[in-house]
Design a protein around this motif. Sequence first.
Motif, PDB file in Angstrom:
ATOM      1  N   THR A 298       0.877  -1.236  -0.046  1.00 16.93           N
ATOM      2  CA  THR A 298       0.002  -0.091  -0.039  1.00 16.93           C
ATOM      3  C   THR A 298       0.795   1.377   0.022  1.00 16.93           C
ATOM      4  O   THR A 298       0.444   2.419  -0.260  1.00 16.93           O
ATOM      5  N   GLN A 299       2.109   1.215   0.291  1.00 22.73           N
ATOM      6  CA  GLN A 299       2.999   2.355   0.351  1.00 22.73           C
ATOM      7  C   GLN A 299       3.793   2.371  -1.176  1.00 22.73           C
ATOM      8  O   GLN A 299       4.604   1.648  -1.113  1.00 22.73           O
ATOM      9  N   TRP A 300       3.588   3.485  -1.852  1.00 20.24           N
ATOM     10  CA  TRP A 300       4.131   3.553  -3.053  1.00 20.24           C
ATOM     11  C   TRP A 300       4.407   5.166  -3.686  1.00 20.24           C
ATOM     12  O   TRP A 300       5.210   5.175  -4.535  1.00 20.24           O
ATOM     13  N   GLY A 301       3.940   6.047  -2.936  1.00 21.91           N
ATOM     14  CA  GLY A 301       3.895   7.326  -3.289  1.00 21.91           C
ATOM     15  C   GLY A 301       5.409   7.891  -2.772  1.00 21.91           C
ATOM     16  O   GLY A 301       6.059   7.223  -1.913  1.00 21.91           O
ATOM     17  N   ILE A 302       5.735   9.130  -3.175  1.00 27.49           N
ATOM     18  CA  ILE A 302       7.034   9.746  -2.931  1.00 27.49           C
ATOM     19  C   ILE A 302       6.878  11.412  -2.420  1.00 27.49           C
ATOM     20  O   ILE A 302       7.786  11.772  -1.764  1.00 27.49           O
ATOM     21  N   GLY A 303       5.628  11.709  -2.588  1.00 27.01           N
ATOM     22  CA  GLY A 303       5.331  13.162  -2.077  1.00 27.01           C
ATOM     23  C   GLY A 303       5.753  14.124  -3.037  1.00 27.01           C
ATOM     24  O   GLY A 303       6.376  13.899  -3.918  1.00 27.01           O
ATOM     25  N   ASP A 304       5.199  15.220  -2.848  1.00 35.49           N
ATOM     26  CA  ASP A 304       5.444  16.506  -3.784  1.00 35.49           C
ATOM     27  C   ASP A 304       6.262  17.474  -3.206  1.00 35.49           C
ATOM     28  O   ASP A 304       6.152  18.467  -3.812  1.00 35.49           O
ATOM     29  N   SER A 305       6.529  17.390  -2.008  1.00 40.84           N
ATOM     30  CA  SER A 305       7.394  18.403  -1.214  1.00 40.84           C
ATOM     31  C   SER A 305       8.378  17.495  -0.086  1.00 40.84           C
ATOM     32  O   SER A 305       8.037  16.379  -0.041  1.00 40.84           O
ATOM     33  N   ILE A 306       9.162  18.491   0.429  1.00 41.75           N
ATOM     34  CA  ILE A 306       9.909  17.663   1.622  1.00 41.75           C
ATOM     35  C   ILE A 306       9.260  17.343   2.590  1.00 41.75           C
ATOM     36  O   ILE A 306       9.481  16.564   3.314  1.00 41.75           O
ATOM     37  N   ARG A 307       8.216  18.159   3.216  1.00 41.47           N
ATOM     38  CA  ARG A 307       7.266  17.954   4.239  1.00 41.47           C
ATOM     39  C   ARG A 307       6.431  16.604   3.892  1.00 41.47           C
ATOM     40  O   ARG A 307       6.548  15.746   4.750  1.00 41.47           O
TER      41      ARG A 307
END
Length: 746
Positions: A298-307
Motif C-alpha cells: 500500500t506504500q508507493w508514493g514519494i510526496g510532492d514536497s520535502i514535508r
Amino acid sequence: MEATNILPILKKRLAFLSGGKDRRSGLILTIPLCTEQTSMEELSSTLDYLLGIPSDKCKARGFTVIVDGRKSQWNIVKTVVLMLQNVIPAEVSLVCVVKPDEFWDKKVTHFCFWKEKDRLGFEVILVSANKLTRYIEPCQLTDEFGGSLVYDHMDWVNKRLVFEKFTKESTSLLDELVVINESEKSNQLDKERPPDCNFLPSLDPETVLQTGHELLSELQQRRFNGSEGGGVAWSPMDDELLAQPQVMKLLDSLREQYTKYQEVCRQRSKRSQLEEIQTKVMQVVNWLEGPGTEQLRTQWGIGDSIRASQALQQKHEEMESQHSEWFAVYVELNQQIAALLSAGDEEDLVELKGLQQQLSDVCYRQASQLESRQNVLQSAHEFHGTAQDLSQQLDGLLGMLCADVAPTDGAAIQQTLKHLEEKLKSVEGSLAGLREKGQVVMDQMSNQTTWSYGKDVPIENKENIDHIQGVMEDMQLRKQRCEDMVDVRRLKMLQMVQLFKCEEDASQAVEWLGELLDALLKTHIRLGDDAQETKVLLEKHKKFVDVAQSTYDYGRQLLQATVVLCQSLRCTTRSSGDTLPRLNRVWKQFTVTSEERVHRLEMACSFHTAAEKVLVQTSPEQGDLPVEFEQETYEEVETVGKALLDRLTVPVIFPDGSEQYFGSPGDMASSALHIRDKMKLVEDRKLTLHEEDEEDVEQLQYDQIHDQDKELQDDEELQDDQELQEVDKELQDGEELELETDTEKS
C-alpha cells in the motif's frame, strides 16, 4: 568426627601434628601444655580427631609424642602420659617429655616413668629442649623447640575445614548426579515417558570443582615447596595427613559425573530449543507474508514536497520498526539453528536446514523490499530538499537583482558582484545536483517491485516520474531568467566599479599632490652653498614641479571621466563632490609655495654669484679690478644677502589666508647662518684688500729709500777700493825698489 564439631577445641591448640617426622619416619605429635589447667576431655577429643587423619600405613610407623611440660606441673604431665596409653597405646613409639631446667625432682620423675614402663607399652624419656635434637632432627622440630620447621596452627585448621567441606559436598553432589544421569538414561530408553526437567543438583558442580581444584593445588604446592626446601618448609597438609589421593579421586569421579550431567542438560536444552525454534519460525513467516507484505504493497508514493516526503519517511520508519522486531527474532532464530547444526545431530539436520532456508528466504525478500522502498524515499527526500534549496537560492538571487544597487565604494561593488557570481554558480551547481538526484529517483522507481501471490509485480510510478520531471523543468526556466538579469546587472556594476575607481584615483591624486606640497615645505629647504649648487637645486625644483603638474592633470582627467560615467549610469545623485575643490585648493597652495621656492633660489643664486666675484677678484689669475666695480659688487652682496635673510623669515601665505613656513625654525636658522657667514667672509675680504693697498704704498716708499741708501753705499765702497788700490801700488813700487837696490849691492 569433623573439625566443625570441635572447632573451638581445635583452635585452643591443645595438640597438633606439625608435619615433622622422627628418624623412623613416624609422625610427631606435639602436646604443648600451658600454665592454665588443661581439660583432659578436650585433649582426648583433640587426640581422637588428629589420630583419625593419617593413613593406616602412616600409623603403622608409630608416633613420637612431644609433651611440652616446661610451663606445666608434673602431675599434669603424668596424667597426659598415662592418657596416651588409653588413646593410642599401639601407635606410640616414644614419648619425649620436655622438662624445665630446674623444677622437678629428677629422682621422683625418673622413678615414676621407669616403674610404669612395662605397663605403658612405650618408652618415656625426660629431656630438656636443647637436647631434644638427639632424638629428632632440627629440621623436623618447630621453632619453639629450636627447630626450623614452619607451622601455622590456624592455617592448618582452616585448610582442614576446607578439605572436610569439599569431601562432604563432593560426596553429596556425586550421589545426586548419579541419580540424575541414570534417570535421563531411562527416559531415553522409554521415549513416551515424560522427562523430569525439574530434578537439578542441590549444589553448583562448578563451584564444588573449583573448590576441589584450589584445595588440590594448595596441597601440591605445599608438598612441592617442602621437597625443594630440603624439608624446612614441610607442612602437615601433605598426602599422608589430608589424603591428597582422596581429593584427586573425588575430583575425577565428580568430573566424570558432571560431564555426563552436562550432556544430559545439553540434550534437554536441544529438545526444548528445537520445539521453540519451530514455533517462532512459523510466527515470523506468517507475519512477514501476511501483514508485512500488505503494508509494503500500500506504500508507493514519494510526496510532492520535502514535508510530504518526511511524513512518508516517518510512516516507513514505523513500518520498519515493526519489521525490525521480527527481524530480531529471525537473527536470534538463525543463530540458534546454526548452533544446533554445528552440534551435528543427524536426526535433526534435515529439519533444521529446511526451517533455516524457509526463514531466510522470507526475511531476505522482505528486507530487500524494505530497503528498496527506503532508498526511494531517501532519494525523494534529497530531491525535494535540493529543489527547495534551489528555489530559495533562486528567490534570493532574484531579490538581489530586483533591489537597487547603492554601494558605498568600489570594493563593495566588487564584493557584491563576486557574491552575485557565487550565487549564480551555486544555483548552477544545485540545478545539476537536482537533475542528478531526480534521475536517481526515477531509476530506483523504475526498478521497484512488490511481492504478491508468490511473484514480483512492478509498481506503477508514472505520476511520480511526471512530478519529478515537471519540477526539474520549472527550475531550469527560473534559472534561465535569473541568468539574463545577472548579465544586465553585471554590466551596470562594472561601470560602477569604474566610477568608484575614478573617484578613488582622483582622491589619491589629491593625496599625492598634498604629499608633494608637504615634501616641498618640509624637505626642499636648502639654498645651496654656492652658485653652482643653487642652479642644480633650481633644475631639480623644475622637475619636481613637472611631477606635481602631471599629478594635477591626472586628477582633472579622472574627475571628467567620473562625470561621464555618472551620466551613463543616470546617477544624478553622485558627482565629484569635494574632490575637485580639494584638488584646486591644493594645487593653488602648491603653486604659491613653488613660486616662493623659485624666488628664494634665484635670490640665493644672485647672492652666491656676487659673493664669489668678490672672493675671487684679488686672485693672481683675475688681476686687479676697477675700484668702481668693486664697490658695486660689495653693495650687491650686502643688499641681496639682507633681502634673502628677510625673505627666510617670511612664511608662505596661501590664497585662503593660511600661512606655512619652509622647514623647521632650526632649518631656517641654519640657512640664515650660512648666508651671514658668507656675508662676513666678503666683508673680511674687503677689509683685507684695503689693508694690502696701504702696505703696498709703504713698501714702495721703503724700497725707494733703500735704493738711495744702496747707491750711496756703493759710491763709498768704490772710493775705498780706489784708495786701497793706490796704497797697494805704492807698496809694490817700494818693494821693487828695495829689490833692485839689494841686487845692485850684491
